[in-house]
Design a protein around this motif. Structure first.
Motif, PDB file in Angstrom:
ATOM      1  N   GLU A 150       0.831  -1.189   0.000  1.00 12.85           N
ATOM      2  CA  GLU A 150       0.000   0.000   0.000  1.00 12.85           C
ATOM      3  C   GLU A 150       0.872   1.248   0.000  1.00 12.85           C
ATOM      4  O   GLU A 150       1.859   1.327   0.713  1.00 12.85           O
ATOM      5  CB  GLU A 150      -0.899   0.019   1.235  1.00 12.85           C
ATOM      6  N   SER A 151       0.509   2.218  -0.825  1.00 12.10           N
ATOM      7  CA  SER A 151       1.228   3.491  -0.814  1.00 12.10           C
ATOM      8  C   SER A 151       0.642   4.381   0.260  1.00 12.10           C
ATOM      9  O   SER A 151      -0.551   4.345   0.538  1.00 12.10           O
ATOM     10  CB  SER A 151       1.122   4.184  -2.172  1.00 12.10           C
ATOM     11  N   GLN A 152       1.490   5.194   0.880  1.00 12.45           N
ATOM     12  CA  GLN A 152       1.050   6.057   1.965  1.00 12.45           C
ATOM     13  C   GLN A 152       0.956   7.490   1.461  1.00 12.45           C
ATOM     14  O   GLN A 152       1.870   7.988   0.807  1.00 12.45           O
ATOM     15  CB  GLN A 152       2.045   5.996   3.138  1.00 12.45           C
ATOM     16  N   PRO A 153      -0.143   8.195   1.747  1.00 15.12           N
ATOM     17  CA  PRO A 153      -0.252   9.592   1.351  1.00 15.12           C
ATOM     18  C   PRO A 153       0.751  10.452   2.107  1.00 15.12           C
ATOM     19  O   PRO A 153       1.222  10.086   3.182  1.00 15.12           O
ATOM     20  CB  PRO A 153      -1.692   9.958   1.742  1.00 15.12           C
ATOM     21  N   GLN A 154       1.082  11.605   1.533  1.00 17.97           N
ATOM     22  CA  GLN A 154       2.085  12.463   2.161  1.00 17.97           C
ATOM     23  C   GLN A 154       1.663  12.902   3.553  1.00 17.97           C
ATOM     24  O   GLN A 154       2.490  13.124   4.420  1.00 17.97           O
ATOM     25  CB  GLN A 154       2.330  13.695   1.280  1.00 17.97           C
ATOM     26  N   SER A 155       0.375  13.020   3.776  1.00 17.56           N
ATOM     27  CA  SER A 155      -0.108  13.488   5.073  1.00 17.56           C
ATOM     28  C   SER A 155       0.022  12.431   6.156  1.00 17.56           C
ATOM     29  O   SER A 155      -0.314  12.672   7.306  1.00 17.56           O
ATOM     30  CB  SER A 155      -1.571  13.920   4.959  1.00 17.56           C
ATOM     31  N   SER A 156       0.515  11.229   5.803  1.00 17.27           N
ATOM     32  CA  SER A 156       0.552  10.145   6.771  1.00 17.27           C
ATOM     33  C   SER A 156       1.814  10.147   7.623  1.00 17.27           C
ATOM     34  O   SER A 156       1.998   9.266   8.457  1.00 17.27           O
ATOM     35  CB  SER A 156       0.440   8.795   6.045  1.00 17.27           C
ATOM     36  N   GLY A 157       2.713  11.111   7.425  1.00 23.15           N
ATOM     37  CA  GLY A 157       3.930  11.157   8.229  1.00 23.15           C
ATOM     38  C   GLY A 157       3.642  11.539   9.676  1.00 23.15           C
ATOM     39  O   GLY A 157       2.652  12.200   9.977  1.00 23.15           O
ATOM     40  N   VAL A 187      -2.121   2.731  16.428  1.00 23.03           N
ATOM     41  CA  VAL A 187      -3.467   2.386  15.976  1.00 23.03           C
ATOM     42  C   VAL A 187      -4.492   3.230  16.732  1.00 23.03           C
ATOM     43  O   VAL A 187      -5.450   3.753  16.150  1.00 23.03           O
ATOM     44  CB  VAL A 187      -3.763   0.888  16.183  1.00 23.03           C
ATOM     45  N   ASP A 188      -4.288   3.388  18.035  1.00 25.14           N
ATOM     46  CA  ASP A 188      -5.237   4.121  18.873  1.00 25.14           C
ATOM     47  C   ASP A 188      -5.411   5.566  18.405  1.00 25.14           C
ATOM     48  O   ASP A 188      -6.516   6.122  18.484  1.00 25.14           O
ATOM     49  CB  ASP A 188      -4.782   4.114  20.333  1.00 25.14           C
ATOM     50  N   VAL A 189      -4.315   6.183  17.934  1.00 26.42           N
ATOM     51  CA  VAL A 189      -4.411   7.568  17.463  1.00 26.42           C
ATOM     52  C   VAL A 189      -4.627   7.632  15.946  1.00 26.42           C
ATOM     53  O   VAL A 189      -4.590   8.709  15.350  1.00 26.42           O
ATOM     54  CB  VAL A 189      -3.151   8.382  17.849  1.00 26.42           C
ATOM     55  N   LYS A 190      -4.825   6.460  15.341  1.00 22.76           N
ATOM     56  CA  LYS A 190      -5.149   6.338  13.916  1.00 22.76           C
ATOM     57  C   LYS A 190      -4.033   6.828  12.998  1.00 22.76           C
ATOM     58  O   LYS A 190      -4.272   7.353  11.902  1.00 22.76           O
ATOM     59  CB  LYS A 190      -6.462   7.070  13.601  1.00 22.76           C
ATOM     60  N   TYR A 191      -2.770   6.646  13.426  1.00 20.05           N
ATOM     61  CA  TYR A 191      -1.639   6.933  12.545  1.00 20.05           C
ATOM     62  C   TYR A 191      -1.331   5.737  11.653  1.00 20.05           C
ATOM     63  O   TYR A 191      -0.713   5.895  10.604  1.00 20.05           O
ATOM     64  CB  TYR A 191      -0.391   7.295  13.358  1.00 20.05           C
ATOM     65  N   ILE A 192      -1.709   4.534  12.106  1.00 17.70           N
ATOM     66  CA  ILE A 192      -1.647   3.347  11.266  1.00 17.70           C
ATOM     67  C   ILE A 192      -2.966   2.598  11.419  1.00 17.70           C
ATOM     68  O   ILE A 192      -3.704   2.819  12.391  1.00 17.70           O
ATOM     69  CB  ILE A 192      -0.466   2.408  11.638  1.00 17.70           C
ATOM     70  N   GLY A 193      -3.260   1.732  10.461  1.00 16.95           N
ATOM     71  CA  GLY A 193      -4.504   0.974  10.505  1.00 16.95           C
ATOM     72  C   GLY A 193      -4.280  -0.448  10.984  1.00 16.95           C
ATOM     73  O   GLY A 193      -3.140  -0.896  11.138  1.00 16.95           O
ATOM     74  N   PRO A 194      -5.366  -1.197  11.217  1.00 17.97           N
ATOM     75  CA  PRO A 194      -5.253  -2.582  11.692  1.00 17.97           C
ATOM     76  C   PRO A 194      -4.450  -3.484  10.752  1.00 17.97           C
ATOM     77  O   PRO A 194      -3.691  -4.344  11.212  1.00 17.97           O
ATOM     78  CB  PRO A 194      -6.713  -3.040  11.787  1.00 17.97           C
ATOM     79  N   ALA A 195      -4.609  -3.292   9.438  1.00 18.55           N
ATOM     80  CA  ALA A 195      -3.875  -4.139   8.490  1.00 18.55           C
ATOM     81  C   ALA A 195      -2.377  -3.893   8.586  1.00 18.55           C
ATOM     82  O   ALA A 195      -1.576  -4.845   8.591  1.00 18.55           O
ATOM     83  CB  ALA A 195      -4.365  -3.873   7.067  1.00 18.55           C
ATOM     84  N   GLU A 196      -1.995  -2.629   8.702  1.00 20.03           N
ATOM     85  CA  GLU A 196      -0.568  -2.314   8.834  1.00 20.03           C
ATOM     86  C   GLU A 196      -0.032  -2.805  10.175  1.00 20.03           C
ATOM     87  O   GLU A 196       1.107  -3.271  10.261  1.00 20.03           O
ATOM     88  CB  GLU A 196      -0.346  -0.813   8.681  1.00 20.03           C
ATOM     89  N   PHE A 197      -0.850  -2.706  11.208  1.00 15.86           N
ATOM     90  CA  PHE A 197      -0.455  -3.245  12.517  1.00 15.86           C
ATOM     91  C   PHE A 197      -0.118  -4.730  12.389  1.00 15.86           C
ATOM     92  O   PHE A 197       0.871  -5.204  12.956  1.00 15.86           O
ATOM     93  CB  PHE A 197      -1.585  -3.043  13.526  1.00 15.86           C
ATOM     94  N   GLY A 198      -0.955  -5.459  11.650  1.00 17.36           N
ATOM     95  CA  GLY A 198      -0.710  -6.878  11.471  1.00 17.36           C
ATOM     96  C   GLY A 198       0.609  -7.151  10.778  1.00 17.36           C
ATOM     97  O   GLY A 198       1.348  -8.068  11.156  1.00 17.36           O
ATOM     98  N   ARG A 199       0.943  -6.361   9.760  1.00 18.32           N
ATOM     99  CA  ARG A 199       2.213  -6.554   9.067  1.00 18.32           C
ATOM    100  C   ARG A 199       3.392  -6.196   9.955  1.00 18.32           C
ATOM    101  O   ARG A 199       4.446  -6.848   9.916  1.00 18.32           O
ATOM    102  CB  ARG A 199       2.239  -5.715   7.791  1.00 18.32           C
TER     103      ARG A 199
END
Length: 232
Positions: A2-9, A172-184
């Motif tokens: 998955e590509s990450q948007p620039q705002s995801s930093g 995950v709690d602050v929604k900087y990463i999602g559950p799928a990324e947490f799993g990876r």
């Protein structure tokens, strides 16, 4: 991937005393994030090259300048979509609080450790105790731990993998990463909230099925005419 948007930093700021394990944890986090495709950079306040601390000493002002320099680079990285993982003694509270105000997506991690373990790990602390050096935060200079860190980890009680997984959960709690990324990031684990949501969803489905089974009886009961009382 998955590509990450620039705002995801965002910035992960790891503070703690000398020998607490900041660099070990920061290095592990950076490697895990990079392994799943996140652009991540390690910024170490104790970098032997001293790129960001060149010309600075051990005074309070110098230490605060070092935090501002590190924070400035971290802010630029986050603004451009990267994750800046900062391992920094940053002994004074106000410069850290200033960074929180300046950087919108900022997670503060306090690495706590008992003093005996710090002595075993930190050559600077042992030298300070022997009177060979001075101005060591936490011994003869102040170290101000965070009042409200986003997470406290205990490096004297937890393996670095456990510490990292707890940090990923906080992300995950602050929604900087999602559950799928947490799993990876964690090798297939599920974040706690996702597990709880799944359990709640299962309970709701079971309750709905039970209600559906009971519904005909309730309807029949409502439609049934009351029995007439026999006259005496």
């Amino acid at each position: 991937m998955e590509s990450q948007p620039q705002s995801s930093g965002f910035v992960i700021w790891i503070t703690g005393m000398n020998g607490a394990g900041k660099t070990t944890l920061a290095s592990y986090l950076t490697k895990r994030l990079a392994a799943v495709g996140r652009p991540a950079e390690l910024l170490d306040g104790e970098d032997p090259a001293q790129v960001l601390t060149s010309g600075l000493g051990n005074t309070k002002d110098d230490r605060d300048v070092a935090v501002r320099r590190l924070g400035y680079v971290a802010k630029l990285l986050a603004r451009n979509g990267a994750v800046a993982v900062c391992a920094s003694l940053s002994p004074h509270r106000e410069p850290r609080e200033q960074l929180k105000r300046e950087i919108r997506r900022f997670v503060e991690i306090f690495v706590e450790c008992d003093f005996t373990t710090l002595q075993e790990r930190s050559g600077r602390l042992r030298k300070a105790m022997a009177g060979e050096i001075k101005n060591v935060p936490g011994y003869d200079d102040p170290y101000e731990p965070p009042v409200h860190p986003d997470l406290v980890v205990r490096s004297d009680q937890e393996r670095v993998e456990v510490e990292a997984n707890r940090i990923f959960q906080a992300l995950v709690d602050v929604k900087y990463i999602g559950p799928a990324e947490f799993g990876r990031l964690t090798g297939g684990l599920k974040p706690k909230r996702a597990q709880k949501a799944a359990r709640n969803g299962a309970r709701k489905k079971l309750a709905a099925k039970a209600a559906a089974r009971k519904a005909p009886r309730k309807v029949a009961a409502r439609n049934a005419k009351p029995a007439r009382k026999s006259k005496r």
